[in-house]
Design an enzyme around this catalytic site. Sequence first.
Site, PDB file in Angstrom:
ATOM      1  CE1 TYR A 112      55.745  60.059  53.899  1.00 24.71           C
ATOM      2  CE2 TYR A 112      56.890  60.738  55.898  1.00 24.71           C
ATOM      3  CZ  TYR A 112      56.876  60.554  54.531  1.00 24.71           C
ATOM      4  OH  TYR A 112      57.982  60.879  53.775  1.00 24.71           O
TER       5      TYR A 112
ATOM      6  N   GLY B 251      70.378  63.440  61.478  1.00 19.70           N
ATOM      7  CA  GLY B 251      70.096  62.964  60.131  1.00 19.70           C
ATOM      8  C   GLY B 251      71.294  63.230  59.236  1.00 19.70           C
ATOM      9  NE  ARG B 252      70.027  68.312  57.383  1.00 18.49           N
ATOM     10  CZ  ARG B 252      69.773  69.604  57.575  1.00 18.49           C
ATOM     11  NH1 ARG B 252      69.908  70.450  56.580  1.00 18.49           N
ATOM     12  NH2 ARG B 252      69.386  70.056  58.761  1.00 18.49           N
TER      13      ARG B 252
ATOM     14  CD  GLN C 109      60.180  56.728  61.166  1.00 21.57           C
ATOM     15  OE1 GLN C 109      60.505  56.711  59.987  1.00 21.57           O
ATOM     16  NE2 GLN C 109      60.097  57.849  61.865  1.00 21.57           N
TER      17      GLN C 109
ATOM     18  NE  ARG D  38      61.569  61.776  63.590  1.00 20.08           N
ATOM     19  CZ  ARG D  38      62.297  62.355  62.636  1.00 20.08           C
ATOM     20  NH1 ARG D  38      61.839  62.443  61.401  1.00 20.08           N
ATOM     21  NH2 ARG D  38      63.488  62.834  62.891  1.00 20.08           N
TER      22      ARG D  38
HETATM   23  C1  LIG Z   1      67.312  61.256  52.978  1.00 18.19           C
HETATM   24  C2  LIG Z   1      66.389  61.491  54.136  1.00 18.19           C
HETATM   25  C3  LIG Z   1      65.401  60.569  54.405  1.00 18.19           C
HETATM   26  C4  LIG Z   1      64.535  60.737  55.494  1.00 18.19           C
HETATM   27  N1  LIG Z   1      63.613  59.769  55.780  1.00 18.19           N
HETATM   28  C5  LIG Z   1      62.886  59.856  56.927  1.00 18.19           C
HETATM   29  C6  LIG Z   1      62.089  58.770  57.369  1.00 18.19           C
HETATM   30  O1  LIG Z   1      62.045  57.688  56.765  1.00 18.19           O
HETATM   31  N2  LIG Z   1      61.379  58.932  58.511  1.00 18.19           N
HETATM   32  C7  LIG Z   1      61.429  60.087  59.230  1.00 18.19           C
HETATM   33  O2  LIG Z   1      60.763  60.187  60.265  1.00 18.19           O
HETATM   34  N3  LIG Z   1      62.200  61.126  58.844  1.00 18.19           N
HETATM   35  C8  LIG Z   1      62.948  61.027  57.734  1.00 18.19           C
HETATM   36  N4  LIG Z   1      63.808  62.041  57.388  1.00 18.19           N
HETATM   37  C9  LIG Z   1      63.940  63.203  58.259  1.00 18.19           C
HETATM   38  C10 LIG Z   1      65.120  63.031  59.214  1.00 18.19           C
HETATM   39  O3  LIG Z   1      64.864  62.001  60.160  1.00 18.19           O
HETATM   40  C11 LIG Z   1      65.410  64.329  59.967  1.00 18.19           C
HETATM   41  O4  LIG Z   1      64.248  64.738  60.616  1.00 18.19           O
HETATM   42  C12 LIG Z   1      65.885  65.444  59.055  1.00 18.19           C
HETATM   43  O5  LIG Z   1      66.960  65.027  58.244  1.00 18.19           O
HETATM   44  C13 LIG Z   1      66.353  66.649  59.895  1.00 18.19           C
HETATM   45  O6  LIG Z   1      67.397  66.265  60.773  1.00 18.19           O
HETATM   46  P1  LIG Z   1      68.915  66.734  60.467  1.00 18.19           P
HETATM   47  O7  LIG Z   1      68.880  68.234  60.502  1.00 18.19           O
HETATM   48  O8  LIG Z   1      69.751  66.138  61.560  1.00 18.19           O
HETATM   49  O9  LIG Z   1      69.257  66.224  59.107  1.00 18.19           O
HETATM   50  C14 LIG Z   1      64.660  61.887  56.305  1.00 18.19           C
HETATM   51  C15 LIG Z   1      65.666  62.834  56.007  1.00 18.19           C
HETATM   52  C16 LIG Z   1      66.537  62.640  54.960  1.00 18.19           C
HETATM   53  C17 LIG Z   1      67.641  63.634  54.717  1.00 18.19           C
END
Ligand SMILES: Cc1cc2nc3c(=O)[nH]c(=O)nc-3n(C[C@H](O)[C@H](O)[C@H](O)COP(=O)(O)O)c2cc1C
Length: 365
Positions: A184, A325-326, A103, A232
Amino acid sequence: MNHSPLFTALKGNNISLKNRLAVAPMTRVTASEDGCASEKMKRYYASLARGGFGLIITEGIYIDRAWSQTYAFQAGLTSTAQVNAWREITDAVHRQEAAIFAQIQHAGALSQGNHYVTETVAPSAIRPKGEQMPFYRGEGQYPLPRELSDSEIEEIITNFADAAARAVHEAGFDGVEIHGANGYLLDQFFTEYSNLRTDRWGGDTAGRMTIGLEVIKAVRARLGADVPVGIRISQGKVNDFVHKWGKGVEDARVIFSLLEKSGVDFIHVTEYEAWEPAFADDERSLVELAHQYAPSLTLIANGALHDPGRAEEVMAMGADLIALGRGALANHDWPERVKADQPLNEFDRDILSPIADIKERELNQ
Ligand SMILES: Cc1cc2nc3c(=O)[nH]c(=O)nc-3n(C[C@H](O)[C@H](O)[C@H](O)COP(=O)(O)O)c2cc1C
Protein backbone atom coordinates in the site's frame (compact mmCIF):
# COMPACT_ATOMS: atom_id res chain seq x y z
CA MET A 1 0.50 -25.08 27.23
CA ASN A 2 -0.59 -23.30 30.37
CA HIS A 3 3.03 -22.49 31.13
CA SER A 4 3.83 -21.40 27.59
CA PRO A 5 5.45 -17.98 27.17
CA LEU A 6 2.46 -17.24 24.90
CA PHE A 7 0.35 -16.82 28.02
CA THR A 8 2.56 -14.44 29.95
CA ALA A 9 1.55 -10.81 30.34
CA LEU A 10 3.36 -8.09 28.37
CA LYS A 11 4.23 -4.70 29.80
CA GLY A 12 6.53 -2.08 28.32
CA ASN A 13 6.78 0.56 25.60
CA ASN A 14 3.31 1.91 26.53
CA ILE A 15 1.78 -1.52 25.82
CA SER A 16 0.12 -3.58 28.52
CA LEU A 17 -1.50 -6.90 27.52
CA LYS A 18 -2.72 -10.02 29.27
CA ASN A 19 -0.91 -12.39 26.89
CA ARG A 20 1.27 -12.50 23.75
CA LEU A 21 -1.48 -13.30 21.29
CA ALA A 22 -2.78 -10.79 18.77
CA VAL A 23 -5.26 -11.00 15.93
CA ALA A 24 -3.52 -9.87 12.73
CA PRO A 25 -5.18 -7.09 10.73
CA MET A 26 -7.67 -8.54 8.25
CA THR A 27 -9.82 -6.59 5.80
CA ARG A 28 -13.30 -8.11 5.69
CA VAL A 29 -15.21 -5.45 3.68
CA THR A 30 -18.26 -5.68 5.96
CA ALA A 31 -18.80 -1.96 6.63
CA SER A 32 -21.53 0.15 5.02
CA GLU A 33 -20.87 1.64 1.62
CA ASP A 34 -20.06 4.97 3.28
CA GLY A 35 -17.52 3.42 5.62
CA CYS A 36 -19.32 2.87 8.93
CA ALA A 37 -18.34 -0.26 10.84
CA SER A 38 -21.32 -2.61 11.15
CA GLU A 39 -23.10 -4.66 13.80
CA LYS A 40 -21.67 -7.80 12.20
CA MET A 41 -18.15 -6.42 12.59
CA LYS A 42 -18.91 -5.74 16.24
CA ARG A 43 -19.92 -9.37 16.75
CA TYR A 44 -16.80 -10.54 14.89
CA TYR A 45 -14.37 -8.48 16.96
CA ALA A 46 -16.18 -9.27 20.23
CA SER A 47 -15.99 -12.98 19.38
CA LEU A 48 -12.21 -12.79 18.84
CA ALA A 49 -11.81 -10.88 22.10
CA ARG A 50 -13.95 -13.43 23.96
CA GLY A 51 -11.72 -16.15 22.51
CA GLY A 52 -8.83 -14.89 24.60
CA PHE A 53 -6.64 -12.78 22.32
CA GLY A 54 -4.88 -10.10 24.37
CA LEU A 55 -4.76 -7.70 21.41
CA ILE A 56 -6.82 -7.21 18.30
CA ILE A 57 -5.35 -5.22 15.44
CA THR A 58 -8.21 -4.14 13.21
CA GLU A 59 -8.50 -4.45 9.50
CA GLY A 60 -6.94 -1.58 7.56
CA ILE A 61 -9.06 1.58 8.04
CA TYR A 62 -8.96 4.45 5.56
CA ILE A 63 -7.81 7.80 6.87
CA ASP A 64 -9.34 10.49 4.66
CA ARG A 65 -11.94 11.22 2.01
CA ALA A 66 -9.48 11.54 -0.81
CA TRP A 67 -7.43 8.61 -2.17
CA SER A 68 -6.88 6.46 0.91
CA GLN A 69 -9.85 4.10 0.64
CA THR A 70 -8.61 0.77 -0.66
CA TYR A 71 -11.69 -1.44 -0.96
CA ALA A 72 -15.44 -0.96 -1.32
CA PHE A 73 -17.25 -1.62 1.99
CA GLN A 74 -14.06 -0.85 3.94
CA ALA A 75 -14.54 1.15 7.16
CA GLY A 76 -13.08 4.62 7.59
CA LEU A 77 -12.13 6.95 10.43
CA THR A 78 -12.95 10.22 8.73
CA SER A 79 -16.29 11.40 10.21
CA THR A 80 -18.32 11.45 13.41
CA ALA A 81 -20.57 8.67 12.11
CA GLN A 82 -17.56 6.46 11.34
CA VAL A 83 -15.97 7.24 14.71
CA ASN A 84 -19.20 6.39 16.56
CA ALA A 85 -19.50 3.08 14.74
CA TRP A 86 -15.96 2.10 15.78
CA ARG A 87 -16.71 3.22 19.34
CA GLU A 88 -19.31 0.44 19.61
CA ILE A 89 -16.63 -2.06 18.61
CA THR A 90 -13.89 -0.82 20.93
CA ASP A 91 -16.39 -0.86 23.82
CA ALA A 92 -17.43 -4.44 22.98
CA VAL A 93 -13.79 -5.57 22.84
CA HIS A 94 -12.94 -3.83 26.11
CA ARG A 95 -15.86 -5.58 27.81
CA GLN A 96 -14.03 -8.85 27.00
CA GLU A 97 -10.82 -7.50 28.53
CA ALA A 98 -8.84 -7.31 25.33
CA ALA A 99 -7.05 -4.33 23.81
CA ILE A 100 -7.69 -3.06 20.29
CA PHE A 101 -5.39 -1.08 17.98
CA ALA A 102 -6.63 0.60 14.79
CA GLN A 103 -4.64 -0.15 11.65
CA ILE A 104 -4.59 3.07 9.64
CA GLN A 105 -4.13 2.65 5.93
CA HIS A 106 -3.65 4.55 2.69
CA ALA A 107 -4.18 2.59 -0.53
CA GLY A 108 -2.01 4.60 -2.87
CA ALA A 109 -2.03 2.88 -6.27
CA LEU A 110 -3.73 -0.25 -4.90
CA SER A 111 -7.18 1.25 -4.50
CA GLN A 112 -9.85 -0.88 -6.11
CA GLY A 113 -13.02 0.68 -4.71
CA ASN A 114 -13.18 4.26 -3.46
CA HIS A 115 -16.44 5.90 -2.39
CA TYR A 116 -15.02 9.43 -2.78
CA VAL A 117 -12.79 9.66 -5.88
CA THR A 118 -12.02 7.57 -8.94
CA GLU A 119 -8.39 8.62 -9.48
CA THR A 120 -5.54 6.76 -7.75
CA VAL A 121 -2.22 8.28 -6.63
CA ALA A 122 1.26 6.95 -5.93
CA PRO A 123 4.89 8.03 -5.45
CA SER A 124 5.39 7.64 -9.20
CA ALA A 125 3.05 7.17 -12.15
CA ILE A 126 3.67 3.43 -12.55
CA ARG A 127 0.94 0.86 -12.98
CA PRO A 128 1.10 -1.65 -10.09
CA LYS A 129 2.10 -5.24 -10.76
CA GLY A 130 -0.54 -7.93 -10.55
CA GLU A 131 -4.30 -7.69 -10.70
CA GLN A 132 -7.08 -6.42 -8.46
CA MET A 133 -8.43 -8.93 -5.96
CA PRO A 134 -11.75 -10.57 -6.85
CA PHE A 135 -12.55 -11.37 -3.20
CA TYR A 136 -12.62 -7.62 -2.60
CA ARG A 137 -14.82 -7.11 -5.67
CA GLY A 138 -12.00 -6.07 -8.01
CA GLU A 139 -11.09 -7.30 -11.46
CA GLY A 140 -8.42 -6.72 -14.06
CA GLN A 141 -5.42 -4.43 -13.95
CA TYR A 142 -4.97 -1.69 -11.38
CA PRO A 143 -5.46 1.79 -12.85
CA LEU A 144 -2.43 3.89 -13.74
CA PRO A 145 -1.89 6.20 -10.73
CA ARG A 146 -0.98 9.89 -10.80
CA GLU A 147 2.26 11.02 -9.14
CA LEU A 148 1.67 12.84 -5.84
CA SER A 149 2.90 16.41 -5.43
CA ASP A 150 4.98 17.51 -2.47
CA SER A 151 2.05 19.33 -0.85
CA GLU A 152 -0.26 16.36 -1.35
CA ILE A 153 2.26 14.15 0.44
CA GLU A 154 2.35 16.62 3.34
CA GLU A 155 -1.44 16.52 3.45
CA ILE A 156 -1.50 12.72 3.58
CA ILE A 157 0.93 12.79 6.52
CA THR A 158 -1.43 15.17 8.34
CA ASN A 159 -4.39 12.94 7.45
CA PHE A 160 -2.67 9.93 9.06
CA ALA A 161 -2.23 11.97 12.25
CA ASP A 162 -5.84 13.21 12.18
CA ALA A 163 -7.16 9.67 11.78
CA ALA A 164 -4.90 8.44 14.60
CA ALA A 165 -6.25 11.17 16.87
CA ARG A 166 -9.85 10.28 16.02
CA ALA A 167 -9.06 6.60 16.65
CA VAL A 168 -7.61 7.12 20.11
CA HIS A 169 -9.25 10.30 21.39
CA GLU A 170 -12.75 9.69 20.03
CA ALA A 171 -13.28 6.07 18.97
CA GLY A 172 -11.72 4.46 22.05
CA PHE A 173 -8.83 2.57 20.46
CA ASP A 174 -5.90 1.69 22.74
CA GLY A 175 -3.28 2.42 20.09
CA VAL A 176 -2.59 2.61 16.38
CA GLU A 177 -0.69 0.58 13.84
CA ILE A 178 0.44 2.51 10.76
CA HIS A 179 0.13 0.28 7.71
CA GLY A 180 3.55 0.41 6.10
CA ALA A 181 3.38 -3.10 4.63
CA ASN A 182 1.95 -5.27 1.88
CA GLY A 183 2.24 -2.89 -1.08
CA TYR A 184 0.00 0.00 0.00
CA LEU A 185 1.01 3.68 -0.18
CA LEU A 186 3.82 3.78 2.39
CA ASP A 187 5.25 0.53 1.05
CA GLN A 188 5.01 1.95 -2.49
CA PHE A 189 7.35 4.69 -1.29
CA PHE A 190 9.68 2.15 0.41
CA THR A 191 9.97 0.03 -2.75
CA GLU A 192 12.59 0.76 -5.44
CA TYR A 193 10.43 -0.16 -8.43
CA SER A 194 7.35 1.88 -7.43
CA ASN A 195 9.25 4.98 -6.24
CA LEU A 196 11.36 6.65 -8.92
CA ARG A 197 11.32 10.06 -7.22
CA THR A 198 14.46 12.14 -6.99
CA ASP A 199 13.14 14.57 -4.35
CA ARG A 200 13.32 14.03 -0.58
CA TRP A 201 10.65 11.30 -0.75
CA GLY A 202 12.79 9.05 -2.95
CA GLY A 203 16.36 7.94 -3.53
CA ASP A 204 18.17 5.38 -1.39
CA THR A 205 16.57 3.13 1.22
CA ALA A 206 16.65 5.84 3.89
CA GLY A 207 15.19 8.40 1.43
CA ARG A 208 12.35 6.09 0.51
CA MET A 209 11.62 5.65 4.24
CA THR A 210 11.15 9.42 4.66
CA ILE A 211 7.37 9.46 4.32
CA GLY A 212 6.95 6.56 6.77
CA LEU A 213 9.17 8.29 9.32
CA GLU A 214 7.28 11.57 8.86
CA VAL A 215 3.96 9.79 9.36
CA ILE A 216 5.29 8.26 12.59
CA LYS A 217 6.50 11.69 13.76
CA ALA A 218 3.15 13.33 13.00
CA VAL A 219 1.11 10.57 14.65
CA ARG A 220 3.36 10.57 17.72
CA ALA A 221 3.13 14.36 18.03
CA ARG A 222 -0.66 14.20 17.87
CA LEU A 223 -1.09 11.29 20.30
CA GLY A 224 1.56 12.27 22.84
CA ALA A 225 4.28 10.12 24.37
CA ASP A 226 2.10 7.56 26.19
CA VAL A 227 -0.14 6.05 23.50
CA PRO A 228 1.05 2.88 21.74
CA VAL A 229 2.10 3.64 18.16
CA GLY A 230 3.64 1.14 15.79
CA ILE A 231 4.20 0.32 12.16
CA ARG A 232 3.70 -2.82 10.13
CA ILE A 233 6.28 -3.62 7.47
CA SER A 234 6.86 -6.49 5.09
CA GLN A 235 8.85 -7.59 2.09
CA GLY A 236 5.98 -9.25 0.22
CA LYS A 237 2.99 -7.35 -1.15
CA VAL A 238 -0.58 -8.29 -1.97
CA ASN A 239 0.32 -7.69 -5.62
CA ASP A 240 3.89 -9.12 -5.44
CA PHE A 241 4.12 -11.93 -2.89
CA VAL A 242 7.77 -12.80 -3.48
CA HIS A 243 9.34 -9.33 -3.33
CA LYS A 244 12.59 -9.09 -1.33
CA TRP A 245 14.30 -5.92 -0.15
CA GLY A 246 16.90 -5.16 -2.84
CA LYS A 247 19.93 -4.82 -0.58
CA GLY A 248 18.99 -7.73 1.68
CA VAL A 249 20.40 -7.65 5.21
CA GLU A 250 21.85 -4.17 4.65
CA ASP A 251 18.34 -2.85 3.91
CA ALA A 252 17.04 -4.61 7.02
CA ARG A 253 19.75 -2.91 9.08
CA VAL A 254 18.92 0.54 7.68
CA ILE A 255 15.14 0.10 7.99
CA PHE A 256 15.08 -1.32 11.51
CA SER A 257 17.72 1.11 12.79
CA LEU A 258 15.71 4.06 11.44
CA LEU A 259 12.51 2.69 12.98
CA GLU A 260 14.21 2.19 16.34
CA LYS A 261 14.87 5.95 16.51
CA SER A 262 11.59 6.98 14.88
CA GLY A 263 9.33 7.28 17.93
CA VAL A 264 7.34 4.04 17.51
CA ASP A 265 6.73 1.65 20.37
CA PHE A 266 6.39 -1.44 18.22
CA ILE A 267 7.24 -2.94 14.85
CA HIS A 268 5.00 -5.57 13.30
CA VAL A 269 6.85 -7.72 10.76
CA THR A 270 5.02 -10.07 8.45
CA GLU A 271 6.50 -12.77 6.22
CA TYR A 272 4.92 -15.80 4.54
CA GLU A 273 6.55 -18.09 7.14
CA ALA A 274 7.91 -15.95 9.96
CA TRP A 275 10.64 -18.40 11.06
CA GLU A 276 12.26 -18.77 7.61
CA PRO A 277 15.47 -16.91 6.66
CA ALA A 278 14.54 -13.50 5.26
CA PHE A 279 17.20 -13.57 2.53
CA ALA A 280 18.91 -16.31 0.51
CA ASP A 281 22.42 -15.44 1.75
CA ASP A 282 21.78 -15.16 5.50
CA GLU A 283 20.15 -17.54 7.94
CA ARG A 284 18.37 -14.96 10.09
CA SER A 285 14.61 -14.48 9.90
CA LEU A 286 13.11 -10.98 9.59
CA VAL A 287 12.08 -11.33 13.24
CA GLU A 288 15.71 -11.94 14.24
CA LEU A 289 16.93 -9.03 12.13
CA ALA A 290 14.31 -6.69 13.62
CA HIS A 291 15.22 -7.86 17.11
CA GLN A 292 18.90 -7.28 16.41
CA TYR A 293 18.65 -3.82 14.83
CA ALA A 294 15.72 -2.42 16.84
CA PRO A 295 16.23 -4.15 20.20
CA SER A 296 14.39 -1.58 22.29
CA LEU A 297 11.09 -1.89 20.41
CA THR A 298 8.26 -4.32 21.07
CA LEU A 299 8.21 -6.80 18.20
CA ILE A 300 5.08 -8.38 16.74
CA ALA A 301 5.65 -11.33 14.41
CA ASN A 302 3.18 -12.65 11.85
CA GLY A 303 3.19 -15.37 9.22
CA ALA A 304 1.78 -18.91 9.47
CA LEU A 305 2.22 -19.08 13.25
CA HIS A 306 -1.02 -20.91 14.03
CA ASP A 307 0.88 -23.96 15.29
CA PRO A 308 1.66 -23.16 18.96
CA GLY A 309 5.12 -24.75 18.71
CA ARG A 310 6.00 -22.47 15.78
CA ALA A 311 4.68 -19.47 17.69
CA GLU A 312 6.94 -20.30 20.64
CA GLU A 313 9.90 -20.83 18.30
CA VAL A 314 9.42 -17.32 16.88
CA MET A 315 9.11 -15.86 20.37
CA ALA A 316 12.49 -17.45 21.09
CA MET A 317 13.83 -15.56 18.01
CA GLY A 318 12.90 -12.29 19.72
CA ALA A 319 9.21 -11.70 19.04
CA ASP A 320 7.23 -10.27 21.97
CA LEU A 321 3.83 -10.87 20.42
CA ILE A 322 2.49 -13.36 17.89
CA ALA A 323 -0.18 -12.18 15.45
CA LEU A 324 -2.46 -14.76 13.85
CA GLY A 325 -4.46 -14.20 10.68
CA ARG A 326 -5.92 -17.39 9.22
CA GLY A 327 -5.45 -19.24 12.53
CA ALA A 328 -7.68 -16.69 14.26
CA LEU A 329 -10.34 -16.85 11.52
CA ALA A 330 -10.49 -20.63 11.89
CA ASN A 331 -10.41 -20.42 15.68
CA HIS A 332 -11.80 -17.21 17.16
CA ASP A 333 -10.92 -18.85 20.50
CA TRP A 334 -7.36 -19.96 19.55
CA PRO A 335 -5.89 -18.80 22.90
CA GLU A 336 -8.56 -20.52 24.99
CA ARG A 337 -8.25 -23.74 22.99
CA VAL A 338 -4.48 -23.86 23.16
CA LYS A 339 -4.46 -23.06 26.85
CA ALA A 340 -6.84 -25.97 27.43
CA ASP A 341 -4.91 -28.31 25.08
CA GLN A 342 -7.92 -28.61 22.81
CA PRO A 343 -7.59 -29.32 19.05
CA LEU A 344 -7.56 -26.47 16.53
CA ASN A 345 -9.67 -26.14 13.39
CA GLU A 346 -7.87 -26.02 10.05
CA PHE A 347 -8.33 -22.80 8.11
CA ASP A 348 -10.96 -23.22 5.40
CA ARG A 349 -10.50 -20.83 2.43
CA ASP A 350 -14.25 -20.95 1.77
CA ILE A 351 -14.68 -18.52 4.65
CA LEU A 352 -13.27 -15.82 2.33
CA SER A 353 -15.24 -16.88 -0.73
CA PRO A 354 -16.57 -15.57 -3.04
CA ILE A 355 -16.18 -12.25 -1.16
CA ALA A 356 -13.98 -11.85 1.95
CA ASP A 357 -16.81 -10.45 4.06
CA ILE A 358 -17.67 -11.80 7.54
CA LYS A 359 -19.87 -14.87 7.31
CA GLU A 360 -22.65 -15.76 9.75
CA ARG A 361 -21.25 -19.30 10.11
CA GLU A 362 -17.93 -17.86 11.27
CA LEU A 363 -19.68 -16.00 14.08
CA ASN A 364 -21.41 -19.18 15.22
CA GLN A 365 -18.25 -21.26 15.62
C1 LIG B 1 -8.81 -11.89 4.54
C2 LIG B 1 -7.50 -11.23 4.86
C3 LIG B 1 -7.45 -9.85 4.95
C4 LIG B 1 -6.26 -9.19 5.28
N1 LIG B 1 -6.25 -7.84 5.44
C5 LIG B 1 -5.14 -7.22 5.91
C6 LIG B 1 -5.16 -5.86 6.29
O1 LIG B 1 -6.20 -5.18 6.26
N2 LIG B 1 -4.01 -5.30 6.74
C7 LIG B 1 -2.86 -6.02 6.83
O2 LIG B 1 -1.83 -5.47 7.25
N3 LIG B 1 -2.81 -7.33 6.50
C8 LIG B 1 -3.92 -7.95 6.07
N4 LIG B 1 -3.91 -9.30 5.82
C9 LIG B 1 -2.69 -10.06 6.07
C10 LIG B 1 -2.73 -10.70 7.46
O3 LIG B 1 -2.65 -9.71 8.47
C11 LIG B 1 -1.58 -11.68 7.64
O4 LIG B 1 -0.38 -11.02 7.38
C12 LIG B 1 -1.68 -12.89 6.72
O5 LIG B 1 -2.95 -13.50 6.82
C13 LIG B 1 -0.61 -13.93 7.10
O6 LIG B 1 -0.77 -14.34 8.45
P1 LIG B 1 -1.37 -15.80 8.78
O7 LIG B 1 -0.40 -16.77 8.17
O8 LIG B 1 -1.42 -15.89 10.28
O9 LIG B 1 -2.70 -15.88 8.13
C14 LIG B 1 -5.08 -9.95 5.49
C15 LIG B 1 -5.14 -11.36 5.37
C16 LIG B 1 -6.33 -12.00 5.09
C17 LIG B 1 -6.37 -13.50 5.05
